[in-house]
Design a protein around this motif. Sequence first.
Motif, PDB file in Angstrom:
ATOM      1  N   HIS A   1      -1.197  -4.188  -7.039  1.00 42.21           N
ATOM      2  CA  HIS A   1      -2.619  -4.462  -6.724  1.00 42.21           C
ATOM      3  C   HIS A   1      -2.865  -5.939  -6.541  1.00 42.21           C
ATOM      4  CE1 HIS A   1      -4.617  -0.596  -6.607  1.00 42.21           C
ATOM      5  NE2 HIS A   1      -3.971  -0.159  -7.727  1.00 42.21           N
ATOM      6  N   ARG A   2      -2.235  -6.792  -7.464  1.00 42.31           N
ATOM      7  CA  ARG A   2      -2.431  -8.233  -7.356  1.00 42.31           C
ATOM      8  C   ARG A   2      -1.840  -8.792  -6.085  1.00 42.31           C
ATOM      9  NH1 ARG A   2      -2.212 -11.426 -13.084  1.00 42.31           N
ATOM     10  NH2 ARG A   2      -3.778 -10.131 -14.145  1.00 42.31           N
ATOM     11  N   VAL A   3      -0.636  -8.204  -5.711  1.00 38.48           N
ATOM     12  CA  VAL A   3      -0.006  -8.645  -4.462  1.00 38.48           C
ATOM     13  C   VAL A   3      -0.946  -8.355  -3.312  1.00 38.48           C
ATOM     14  CG1 VAL A   3       1.851  -8.172  -2.808  1.00 38.48           C
ATOM     15  CG2 VAL A   3       2.377  -8.441  -5.223  1.00 38.48           C
ATOM     16  N   ARG A   4      -1.515  -7.155  -3.337  1.00 35.65           N
ATOM     17  CA  ARG A   4      -2.412  -6.805  -2.235  1.00 35.65           C
ATOM     18  C   ARG A   4      -3.636  -7.733  -2.182  1.00 35.65           C
ATOM     19  NH1 ARG A   4      -4.434  -1.154  -0.629  1.00 35.65           N
ATOM     20  NH2 ARG A   4      -4.968  -2.401   1.179  1.00 35.65           N
TER      21      ARG A   4
ATOM     22  N   GLN B   1       0.850  -1.212   0.000  1.00 34.69           N
ATOM     23  CA  GLN B   1       0.000   0.000   0.000  1.00 34.69           C
ATOM     24  C   GLN B   1       0.881   1.256   0.000  1.00 34.69           C
ATOM     25  OE1 GLN B   1      -2.736   0.019   3.244  1.00 34.69           O
ATOM     26  NE2 GLN B   1      -3.918   1.738   2.403  1.00 34.69           N
ATOM     27  N   ILE B   2       1.930   1.200   0.880  1.00 28.39           N
ATOM     28  CA  ILE B   2       2.839   2.349   0.936  1.00 28.39           C
ATOM     29  C   ILE B   2       3.439   2.585  -0.453  1.00 28.39           C
ATOM     30  CG2 ILE B   2       5.070   3.155   1.877  1.00 28.39           C
ATOM     31  CD1 ILE B   2       4.223   1.666   4.482  1.00 28.39           C
ATOM     32  N   LEU B   3       3.860   1.480  -1.103  1.00 28.70           N
ATOM     33  CA  LEU B   3       4.439   1.605  -2.438  1.00 28.70           C
ATOM     34  C   LEU B   3       3.432   2.262  -3.382  1.00 28.70           C
ATOM     35  CD1 LEU B   3       6.442  -1.670  -3.103  1.00 28.70           C
ATOM     36  CD2 LEU B   3       7.320   0.661  -3.088  1.00 28.70           C
ATOM     37  N   LEU B   4       2.170   1.803  -3.365  1.00 28.03           N
ATOM     38  CA  LEU B   4       1.162   2.317  -4.292  1.00 28.03           C
ATOM     39  C   LEU B   4       0.861   3.794  -4.011  1.00 28.03           C
ATOM     40  CD1 LEU B   4      -1.382  -0.591  -4.599  1.00 28.03           C
ATOM     41  CD2 LEU B   4      -0.121   0.486  -6.460  1.00 28.03           C
ATOM     42  N   GLU B   5       0.849   4.168  -2.733  1.00 22.79           N
ATOM     43  CA  GLU B   5       0.452   5.540  -2.392  1.00 22.79           C
ATOM     44  C   GLU B   5       1.659   6.486  -2.534  1.00 22.79           C
ATOM     45  OE1 GLU B   5      -1.238   5.251   1.513  1.00 22.79           O
ATOM     46  OE2 GLU B   5      -3.091   4.279   0.737  1.00 22.79           O
ATOM     47  N   ASP B   6       2.833   6.108  -1.986  1.00 26.56           N
ATOM     48  CA  ASP B   6       3.948   7.056  -1.952  1.00 26.56           C
ATOM     49  C   ASP B   6       4.775   7.025  -3.237  1.00 26.56           C
ATOM     50  OD1 ASP B   6       2.926   7.427   0.521  1.00 26.56           O
ATOM     51  OD2 ASP B   6       4.653   6.594   1.620  1.00 26.56           O
ATOM     52  N   TYR B   7       4.798   5.845  -3.893  1.00 20.69           N
ATOM     53  CA  TYR B   7       5.660   5.771  -5.066  1.00 20.69           C
ATOM     54  C   TYR B   7       4.894   5.507  -6.334  1.00 20.69           C
ATOM     55  CZ  TYR B   7       9.109   5.367  -1.393  1.00 20.69           C
ATOM     56  OH  TYR B   7       9.864   5.577  -0.258  1.00 20.69           O
ATOM     57  N   ALA B   8       3.655   5.986  -6.421  1.00 23.41           N
ATOM     58  CA  ALA B   8       2.838   5.744  -7.600  1.00 23.41           C
ATOM     59  C   ALA B   8       3.477   6.387  -8.850  1.00 23.41           C
ATOM     60  CB  ALA B   8       1.427   6.340  -7.377  1.00 23.41           C
ATOM     61  N   GLY B   9       4.087   7.579  -8.671  1.00 21.07           N
ATOM     62  CA  GLY B   9       4.642   8.274  -9.798  1.00 21.07           C
ATOM     63  C   GLY B   9       5.848   7.570 -10.366  1.00 21.07           C
ATOM     64  N   LYS B  10       6.545   6.815  -9.576  1.00 21.79           N
ATOM     65  CA  LYS B  10       7.744   6.167 -10.047  1.00 21.79           C
ATOM     66  C   LYS B  10       7.481   4.816 -10.631  1.00 21.79           C
ATOM     67  CE  LYS B  10      10.602   8.397  -6.584  1.00 21.79           C
ATOM     68  NZ  LYS B  10      11.315   8.225  -5.301  1.00 21.79           N
ATOM     69  N   LEU B  11       6.270   4.373 -10.526  1.00 21.85           N
ATOM     70  CA  LEU B  11       5.917   3.037 -11.054  1.00 21.85           C
ATOM     71  C   LEU B  11       5.080   3.189 -12.313  1.00 21.85           C
ATOM     72  CD1 LEU B  11       4.928   1.030  -7.892  1.00 21.85           C
ATOM     73  CD2 LEU B  11       6.877   0.641  -9.374  1.00 21.85           C
ATOM     74  N   ASP B  12       5.384   2.310 -13.275  1.00 25.91           N
ATOM     75  CA  ASP B  12       4.518   2.358 -14.460  1.00 25.91           C
ATOM     76  C   ASP B  12       3.257   1.582 -14.199  1.00 25.91           C
ATOM     77  OD1 ASP B  12       5.342  -0.267 -14.412  1.00 25.91           O
ATOM     78  OD2 ASP B  12       6.331  -0.216 -16.390  1.00 25.91           O
TER      79      ASP B  12
END
Lengths: 180, 491
Positions: B317-320, B298-309
């Motif tokens: 999302h699938r991991v979650r 979740q932290i990755l999705l929220e804080d690093y959304a811009g750095k992920l394609d």
Amino acid sequence: MALLRVTTALLLVCAARLGAQTGKASEAQVKAVFLFNFAQFVDWPADAVPDSQAPLVIGILGGDPFGDLLDATVRGEHRGARPFVVHRYQRLEDITRCDILFISRSVADQPDEVLTRLKNRPILTVSDADQFAERGGMIRFVTDRSRIRLQINQEAAEAAHLTISSKLLRVAEVVTPTGR
Amino acid sequence: MSLRDWPIKQKLTAMLVLISGLVLLLTSAAFAGYQYWSLRQATRDALAVRGRIIAANSTASLAFANVADAREILSALRADRHVVAAVLYDKGGHVFAGYPTGVAGADLPAVPGPDGYRFERGLLIGFQPVEESGSQRLGTLYLASDLGAIYDTFRLSGVIGLAVMAVALLAAYLLSMVLQGAISEPILALAETAKAVSTRQDYSVRASKVGADELGALTDAFNQMLGRIEDQKNELQRYAAELEQRVEERTHELQERNESLRRNAAELLAANTELDAFAYSVSHDLRAPLRSIDGFSQILLEDYAGKLDEAGQESLHRVRAASQRMGTLIDDLLKLARVTRAEIRTEDVDLSVMARDIVADLERATPERQVEFAIAPGLSARGDARLLRVALDNLLRNSWKYTAKQPQPRVQFASVEANGGRAFMVRDNGAGFDMKYADKLFGVFQRLHSAADFEGTGIGLATVRRIITRHGGRIWAEGAVDQGATFYFTL
């Protein structure tokens, strides 16, 4: 004691009756009965009885003291089949067949002749004459204080082949003839 | 003591003595009667002879009126003390002479009665005609004799008879004492034996046989009976001993088996507990890393959304999603483990109310679904309310889920008669199942439908079965593919 008294009383009654009977019936009556009764106690020899129905004759020789007493006594009577008849004789010769003969005192005054003539004939001779039996008669009536006793000369009867019953002998006085 | 309680010996003796006594009495009575009669005859004849002799002797006395002679003749009667009176009557019926000299008593007849000899007023009297050679009646002889001669003889025979009877009775008594033994001895022996048998329970004794009569036969039969009883008793004892031994063996065997069962159960329980504890701790321990995975994703999705394609975000999302599904799985496993470990508190439970409650929850969670519920009122049971709620929730939720593709979904909760008892039933008209997989329905992680069609963990029905089993009940299911399913359970 009571028994004795009763006995005495009865005795008196008996005696009185007997006395009355004999007294009233009279001597003649008693003698008539005795004459009739002799037939019961005397047996005659067989040849003296013609047959079994021949009358039994009671004869009276001389005066008849009985009147019709003797006839009354024997009327209708029998000894076995033999009827009794009474015949009266005045004389000795009149006697043909006789079984019992009463000899009156009048004739018996001279009895010796009569008795001698009757001797050994089968006739029972009876009389009330004195010394009748001693003199060869068979039976005598003895009048003793208004009683009639009998005297019997058994020898005379035996001589005439008459048998006198011992019972008759027992109630009589047996005498033997004198002068023998 | 009444006659029937007398000892048999006394009965027999009494019977014999009584019979002998009766026979003696009857004989004596008959003899006495005969003797009395013949004595009277003889006395009368004797008096008649005497009368004839005296009459014959007294003919002349009567014929010639000789009273003295007549008295003398009559006095001969002194020789006979029983002659109390004698009277001679003359032809005219007048008393001629009497005996004893002067006759006593008013009993004397004044005139002669009819000829003949007879008994009159306690005297024997006779009137004898007096006749000479049967032709002419001269008078009558009266004789009176007391009956002393009869009574004297009678008394003497009475005394003799009594003595004889006494002796005979005594002899009968003594003889019967001896003879009754022939009958009473075997009976007494039998009775003695029977007593010994019944008091000592000793069936080995035998009555001694005395003769070959009925009593002998009775003794034989009695002895045979005793023999048979003895045999049967021995056999019974043998059986009893055998049975006892067998019971003992069986008991021993059972005890051993029980022992091993208890050991097995204890081992099993220990293993189960260990397993549950293991499953619980594993599930519990698995949650912490899973929460980390989800949390950091979740932290990755929220804080690093811009750095992920796009693809990277999709993977996260699938991991979650996967980790959330795993969380659900772990929750279910924990629930199952808890069900196993929980203690059951029994109380009255209204299942209808409970079912309506669950349905209301479902309808609140997904108001867009329209499912027709038919819940029978007043269904109650005894059990643990918390656990029963878990079971009922699972079943109703199942039906809710498998009717999702049905245009007119319908779920029914009711009770039915089954196998002679009452069973609860949850029925739906959903996807159903193939009956050949019916035994797999209640296994852990066993699923008949793919997660794509109907999502689920495969733990729900396993939990239900465990709850029902722990209540001592049974659960089974019927169904066909696309024809709906029906779950039955008892409590």
